[in-house]
Design a protein around this motif. Structure first.
Motif, PDB file in Angstrom:
ATOM      1  N   VAL A  48      31.824  -7.486  42.222  1.00 27.83           N
ATOM      2  CA  VAL A  48      32.895  -7.317  41.233  1.00 27.83           C
ATOM      3  C   VAL A  48      32.368  -7.513  39.816  1.00 27.83           C
ATOM      4  CG1 VAL A  48      34.413  -9.168  40.463  1.00 27.83           C
ATOM      5  CG2 VAL A  48      35.231  -7.543  42.028  1.00 27.83           C
ATOM      6  N   ASP A  49      31.513  -8.549  39.625  1.00 22.79           N
ATOM      7  CA  ASP A  49      30.913  -8.797  38.307  1.00 22.79           C
ATOM      8  C   ASP A  49      29.924  -7.686  37.954  1.00 22.79           C
ATOM      9  OD1 ASP A  49      32.368 -11.113  38.118  1.00 22.79           O
ATOM     10  OD2 ASP A  49      30.729 -12.407  38.810  1.00 22.79           O
ATOM     11  N   ARG A  50      29.277  -7.192  38.962  1.00 21.20           N
ATOM     12  CA  ARG A  50      28.289  -6.138  38.742  1.00 21.20           C
ATOM     13  C   ARG A  50      28.950  -4.881  38.199  1.00 21.20           C
ATOM     14  NH1 ARG A  50      23.486  -5.677  43.168  1.00 21.20           N
ATOM     15  NH2 ARG A  50      22.191  -4.093  42.159  1.00 21.20           N
ATOM     16  N   ARG A  51      30.098  -4.538  38.761  1.00 23.81           N
ATOM     17  CA  ARG A  51      30.821  -3.352  38.305  1.00 23.81           C
ATOM     18  C   ARG A  51      31.272  -3.507  36.858  1.00 23.81           C
ATOM     19  NH1 ARG A  51      34.734  -2.298  43.580  1.00 23.81           N
ATOM     20  NH2 ARG A  51      33.061  -1.751  45.050  1.00 23.81           N
ATOM     21  N   MET A  52      31.771  -4.685  36.531  1.00 25.14           N
ATOM     22  CA  MET A  52      32.226  -4.925  35.152  1.00 25.14           C
ATOM     23  C   MET A  52      31.048  -4.901  34.184  1.00 25.14           C
ATOM     24  SD  MET A  52      35.093  -7.883  35.771  1.00 25.14           S
ATOM     25  CE  MET A  52      35.465  -7.975  34.023  1.00 25.14           C
ATOM     26  N   ALA A  53      29.903  -5.442  34.633  1.00 23.90           N
ATOM     27  CA  ALA A  53      28.730  -5.500  33.757  1.00 23.90           C
ATOM     28  C   ALA A  53      28.194  -4.107  33.451  1.00 23.90           C
ATOM     29  CB  ALA A  53      27.644  -6.348  34.406  1.00 23.90           C
ATOM     30  N   ARG A  54      28.311  -3.192  34.403  1.00 21.94           N
ATOM     31  CA  ARG A  54      27.810  -1.830  34.159  1.00 21.94           C
ATOM     32  C   ARG A  54      28.481  -1.213  32.942  1.00 21.94           C
ATOM     33  NH1 ARG A  54      28.705  -0.414  40.438  1.00 21.94           N
ATOM     34  NH2 ARG A  54      26.772  -1.253  41.297  1.00 21.94           N
ATOM     35  N   SER A  55      29.795  -1.321  32.881  1.00 20.87           N
ATOM     36  CA  SER A  55      30.530  -0.756  31.753  1.00 20.87           C
ATOM     37  C   SER A  55      30.130  -1.430  30.448  1.00 20.87           C
ATOM     38  CB  SER A  55      32.035  -0.911  32.000  1.00 20.87           C
ATOM     39  OG  SER A  55      32.770  -0.428  30.904  1.00 20.87           O
ATOM     40  N   ALA A  56      29.991  -2.760  30.493  1.00 22.92           N
ATOM     41  CA  ALA A  56      29.628  -3.496  29.279  1.00 22.92           C
ATOM     42  C   ALA A  56      28.225  -3.117  28.808  1.00 22.92           C
ATOM     43  CB  ALA A  56      29.717  -5.003  29.543  1.00 22.92           C
ATOM     44  N   MET A  88      29.523   7.746  33.539  1.00 24.54           N
ATOM     45  CA  MET A  88      30.886   7.327  33.873  1.00 24.54           C
ATOM     46  C   MET A  88      31.269   7.803  35.270  1.00 24.54           C
ATOM     47  SD  MET A  88      32.847   7.830  30.217  1.00 24.54           S
ATOM     48  CE  MET A  88      34.453   7.402  30.876  1.00 24.54           C
ATOM     49  N   ALA A  89      30.727   8.957  35.672  1.00 21.21           N
ATOM     50  CA  ALA A  89      30.994   9.471  37.016  1.00 21.21           C
ATOM     51  C   ALA A  89      30.076   8.834  38.056  1.00 21.21           C
ATOM     52  CB  ALA A  89      30.823  10.982  37.038  1.00 21.21           C
ATOM     53  N   LYS A  90      28.943   8.301  37.612  1.00 22.69           N
ATOM     54  CA  LYS A  90      27.971   7.673  38.511  1.00 22.69           C
ATOM     55  C   LYS A  90      27.590   6.299  37.965  1.00 22.69           C
ATOM     56  CE  LYS A  90      25.779  11.946  40.128  1.00 22.69           C
ATOM     57  NZ  LYS A  90      25.710  11.650  41.536  1.00 22.69           N
ATOM     58  N   PRO A  91      28.535   5.349  37.952  1.00 24.10           N
ATOM     59  CA  PRO A  91      28.284   4.062  37.294  1.00 24.10           C
ATOM     60  C   PRO A  91      27.134   3.265  37.899  1.00 24.10           C
ATOM     61  CG  PRO A  91      30.321   3.994  38.580  1.00 24.10           C
ATOM     62  CD  PRO A  91      29.894   5.422  38.525  1.00 24.10           C
ATOM     63  N   ARG A 126      17.631  12.932  27.258  1.00 28.38           N
ATOM     64  CA  ARG A 126      18.112  14.304  27.390  1.00 28.38           C
ATOM     65  C   ARG A 126      17.931  14.808  28.821  1.00 28.38           C
ATOM     66  NH1 ARG A 126      18.983  17.941  23.367  1.00 28.38           N
ATOM     67  NH2 ARG A 126      17.858  16.605  21.885  1.00 28.38           N
ATOM     68  N   SER A 127      16.884  14.361  29.494  1.00 28.89           N
ATOM     69  CA  SER A 127      16.597  14.847  30.848  1.00 28.89           C
ATOM     70  C   SER A 127      17.448  14.165  31.922  1.00 28.89           C
ATOM     71  CB  SER A 127      15.115  14.613  31.179  1.00 28.89           C
ATOM     72  OG  SER A 127      14.850  13.225  31.374  1.00 28.89           O
ATOM     73  N   LEU A 128      18.064  13.034  31.587  1.00 28.33           N
ATOM     74  CA  LEU A 128      18.758  12.246  32.603  1.00 28.33           C
ATOM     75  C   LEU A 128      19.947  12.946  33.260  1.00 28.33           C
ATOM     76  CD1 LEU A 128      18.680   8.582  31.228  1.00 28.33           C
ATOM     77  CD2 LEU A 128      17.506   9.518  33.221  1.00 28.33           C
ATOM     78  N   PRO A 129      20.846  13.622  32.504  1.00 30.70           N
ATOM     79  CA  PRO A 129      21.982  14.258  33.192  1.00 30.70           C
ATOM     80  C   PRO A 129      21.551  15.200  34.303  1.00 30.70           C
ATOM     81  CG  PRO A 129      22.406  14.183  30.843  1.00 30.70           C
ATOM     82  CD  PRO A 129      20.978  13.735  31.039  1.00 30.70           C
ATOM     83  N   GLY A 130      20.532  16.015  34.052  1.00 33.10           N
ATOM     84  CA  GLY A 130      20.058  16.923  35.080  1.00 33.10           C
ATOM     85  C   GLY A 130      19.463  16.190  36.271  1.00 33.10           C
ATOM     86  N   CYS A 137      27.307  19.201  43.546  1.00 33.64           N
ATOM     87  CA  CYS A 137      28.080  20.418  43.312  1.00 33.64           C
ATOM     88  C   CYS A 137      29.481  19.969  42.922  1.00 33.64           C
ATOM     89  CB  CYS A 137      28.114  21.293  44.550  1.00 33.64           C
ATOM     90  SG  CYS A 137      28.820  22.934  44.238  1.00 33.64           S
ATOM     91  N   THR A 138      29.810  20.129  41.667  1.00 36.87           N
ATOM     92  CA  THR A 138      31.064  19.575  41.150  1.00 36.87           C
ATOM     93  C   THR A 138      32.204  20.586  41.121  1.00 36.87           C
ATOM     94  OG1 THR A 138      30.373  20.120  38.885  1.00 36.87           O
ATOM     95  CG2 THR A 138      29.820  17.925  39.706  1.00 36.87           C
TER      96      THR A 138
END
Length: 277
Positions: A48-56, A88-91, A126-130, A137-138
């Motif tokens: 639970v803390d891990r999920r919150m920390a990702r956003s922060a 945000m889609a892959k936290p 720049r290369s990270l999204p790819g 497949c979205t």
């Protein structure tokens, strides 16, 4: 007794000092002229803390990438926005990105905040999204697409398909066109009275349904593998991998292609692409 105590004290003094624990949050190492962000050890946190920390953590990294910290770092806003959307889609990916981002920042600081090191950092971002979405497949084929076939251009109307999506492709059977002034009028099935094409200039050869002018499909996988197949007036295609489906006719010269016209009414082949069971 005193001698033994002194020996113990001297031995303790000679022991190498353990390095201090790495900082958490914004900090710097010796010789740096600016800070980098040091993420906390993720393995020490409950889920639970891990999920919150990702956003922060993502918010902290964005302040630096956007130039808001005024510390010599400023990344192209388009790069930041694209990466943020993916994260945000892959936290879960924020954890590995934060760790590697620290290494990029460290290299930038050790290089004296050089433009070359900043460019390398931005190139990595720049290369990270790819990289993070490779294989995803979205936009699966869950909808029906209707369009008119343009017989004066090549491959057209790209349609995204996910692996194992099945598409039923149909063309109107009453509308006619021809691929040369001397050629007969025919439907999307092609000029079936002509010999099957073996000319390598044609995109589809060697298939019993590959006549001049036949409606074709071309599927290109995300890895660049290309499949060309005849559609005619109807066919069903299953995507072997994620990729894009294109349409065209079996031809290589477009300037003399004509739709049949009677008085003021001109034929147009309508093509429907829809999910198949």
């Amino acid at each position: 007794m005193l001698t033994m105590l002194l020996l113990v004290m001297n031995a303790e003094a000679r022991k190498p000092k353990a390095p201090p624990p790495p900082p958490v949050g914004w900090g710097k190492e010796e010789g740096w002229t600016g800070d980098c962000y040091f993420p906390k050890d993720w393995s020490t946190m409950v889920e639970v803390d891990r999920r919150m920390a990702r956003s922060a953590v993502l918010n902290e990294l964005k302040t630096q990438w956007s130039g808001a910290r005024d510390d010599g770092v400023s990344i192209d806003p388009g790069v930041v926005e694209s990466l943020e959307n993916v994260l945000m889609a892959k936290p879960q990916s924020i954890e590995t990105v934060a760790a590697t981002n620290l290494e990029q920042c460290r290299a930038f600081r050790l290089a004296g905040n050089s433009e070359a090191a900043l460019a390398a950092w931005e190139g990595w971002l720049r290369s990270l999204p790819g990289q993070l979405t490779k294989g995803d497949c979205t936009k699966p084929l869950t909808y029906t697409l209707f369009n008119y076939l343009d017989i004066n251009i090549g491959w057209q109307q790209p349609v995204v398909m996910c692996k194992d999506n099945r598409a039923r492709i149909t063309a109107t059977v009453a509308d006619k066109y021809r691929t040369a002034d001397s050629a007969p009028w025919h439907t999307a099935a092609g000029d079936t009275a002509a010999p099957r094409t073996n000319d390598p200039q044609y995109p589809c050869t060697g298939n019993e349904l590959c006549f001049p002018g036949t409606l074709l499909g071309r599927f290109v996988t995300d890895d660049g593998v290309e499949i060309v197949f005849p559609i005619g007036t109807e066919a069903t295609f299953r995507a072997p991998e994620n990729g894009q489906l294109y349409l065209s006719i079996n031809d290589y010269s477009w300037y003399d292609n004509r739709y049949f016209k009677s008085a003021s009414i001109e034929d147009r082949v309508a093509v429907t692409i829809e999910p198949a069971p």
